[in-house]
Write a protein that holds these residues in place. Structure first.
Motif, short mmCIF file in Angstrom:
data_model
loop_
_atom_site.label_atom_id
_atom_site.label_comp_id
_atom_site.label_asym_id
_atom_site.label_seq_id
_atom_site.Cartn_x
_atom_site.Cartn_y
_atom_site.Cartn_z
N GLN A 205 71.39 170.35 12.27
CA GLN A 205 71.20 171.10 13.51
C GLN A 205 72.52 171.38 14.22
O GLN A 205 72.60 171.36 15.45
CB GLN A 205 70.23 170.37 14.44
CG GLN A 205 68.84 170.16 13.85
CD GLN A 205 67.94 169.36 14.77
OE1 GLN A 205 68.22 168.20 15.06
NE2 GLN A 205 66.87 169.97 15.23
N CYS A 207 75.60 173.56 15.73
CA CYS A 207 75.47 174.78 16.54
C CYS A 207 76.83 175.21 17.08
O CYS A 207 77.77 174.42 17.15
CB CYS A 207 74.50 174.57 17.70
SG CYS A 207 74.96 173.24 18.82
N VAL A 215 73.17 180.04 22.52
CA VAL A 215 73.37 179.46 21.18
C VAL A 215 73.61 180.61 20.21
O VAL A 215 72.71 181.40 19.91
CB VAL A 215 72.15 178.63 20.76
CG1 VAL A 215 72.35 178.08 19.35
CG2 VAL A 215 71.91 177.49 21.74
N HIS A 217 74.61 180.21 17.02
CA HIS A 217 74.09 179.81 15.71
C HIS A 217 73.52 178.41 15.83
O HIS A 217 74.10 177.55 16.49
CB HIS A 217 75.19 179.82 14.64
CG HIS A 217 74.69 179.32 13.31
ND1 HIS A 217 73.99 180.12 12.44
CD2 HIS A 217 74.77 178.09 12.73
CE1 HIS A 217 73.66 179.41 11.37
NE2 HIS A 217 74.13 178.19 11.52
N GLN A 218 72.40 178.20 15.16
CA GLN A 218 71.76 176.87 15.09
C GLN A 218 71.38 176.61 13.65
O GLN A 218 70.53 177.31 13.08
CB GLN A 218 70.51 176.83 15.98
CG GLN A 218 69.73 175.53 15.87
CD GLN A 218 70.31 174.43 16.73
OE1 GLN A 218 70.28 174.53 17.95
NE2 GLN A 218 70.82 173.39 16.10
#
Length: 317
Positions: A205, A207, A215, A217-218
């Motif tokens: 996870q 980020c 956010v 990118h996750q």
């Protein structure tokens, strides 16, 4: 626009065997797929895993190999961190920053080891700030450090625009940590690059978060390499005009009228903290804290402060 391309590399970390070969291989793959990348960042304790018995001296073969990879591809490399055994025999959780010339330009020792669980690891006391020419100012914190906003406050007060944050979180508090990462980006108007591992290295996870707490990118709970182009002008613009044209938090902190006596250990402002029990791992069936007096109660359980509210409580109100 001041662009800079950073790739987080979320990978499986083995606790009992070196992961250095796997890391070098992933740098090669990253640069073959995304040759525009300018920095690669790995997770906390990625090279040798989470066991202190594999601690290395500060200058070691793995660092030399990462330096060679940086030169080969012309990129910055932050190989997560590794347990470092100092000449004194003390162990630190230490991260190195390597420039495209293969030079270690900064070293950071984790300030807040995950106590009481991270036993036998000494806390560092020096902050890590470094400049990338014609790009901007970067800073490092490691995992649990981000739970203490004072660490990011110090870095951003020195002009840090991108917070690099290698993580090893394999526990149920990862969701809370992700919330803290977003809050940190908004509070301090900076990018946060949060890279977790897998297996013995965490639950993934990872980020990247921009200064407006968006956010970008996750990652999921699988291997991932995620290069993104950051725009440091966004940091500078937002610090001047505020998040969405609203809160200008760094300037508000600068222009504050209040001081914070809690940071003066001799002030007594942290007296309540000294009523808490020792920093130790809970045991089965622990009753710690369940019978503690409320803050402000005297020895009889009644209020020293706010007597009206406590009188109501005494009467069952």
């Amino acid at each position: 626009m001041t662009p800079f391309s950073i790739a987080g590399i979320q990978m499986h970390v083995d606790a009992l065997h070196s992961n250095v070969d796997a890391m070098i291989h992933r740098i090669d793959v990253l640069m073959a797929r995304f040759p525009w990348t300018q920095m690669a960042v790995f997770s906390e304790l990625a090279p040798y895993g989470p066991l202190t018995k594999f601690a290395q001296p500060l200058h070691n073969e793995a660092i030399e190999r990462f330096c060679a990879a940086a030169v080969k591809h012309g990129i910055w490399v932050v190989p997560g961190s590794m347990f470092e055994v100092a000449e004194s025999g003390k162990i630190h959780n230490t991260s190195s920053v390597i420039n495209p010339q293969g030079e270690v330009v900064a070293v950071y020792r984790k300030m807040f080891p995950f106590r009481p669980y991270e036993q036998g690891v000494e806390a560092g006391t020096e902050f890590c700030v470094f400049d990338i020419p014609e790009v901007g100012r970067f800073g490092l914190s490691i995992c649990y450090d981000i739970w203490f906003p004072e660490t990011t406050r110090q870095l951003t007060s020195q002009g840090v625009e991108v917070l690099l944050h290698p993580v090893l979180t394999g526990t149920a508090d990862r969701d809370a940590e992700l919330s803290i990462a977003r809050a940190t980006a908004a509070q301090f108007q900076c990018y946060v690059v949060d890279v977790n591992g897998l297996g013995a290295g965490g639950v993934g996870q990872s980020c990247i978060i921009d200064p407006s707490a968006t956010v970008l990118h996750q990652s999921g709970r699988h291997e991932d390499m995620f290069p993104l182009e950051l725009d440091l002008d966004q940091v500078r613009r937002q610090r001047e005009v505020g998040l969405k044209g609203l809160g200008q938090v760094l300037k508000s902190f600068r222009d504050r009228e209040a001081d914070f006596p809690v940071y003066d250990r001799s002030s007594g402002a942290d007296a309540y903290l000294h009523t808490l029990g020792p920093l130790e791992i809970p045991v089965q069936g622990s009753q710690a804290g369940l019978n503690a007096r409320a803050p402000g109660d005297d020895a009889n359980g009644f209020a020293e402060l706010h007597p009206i509210h406590y009188a109501e409580r005494k009467a069952g109100g």
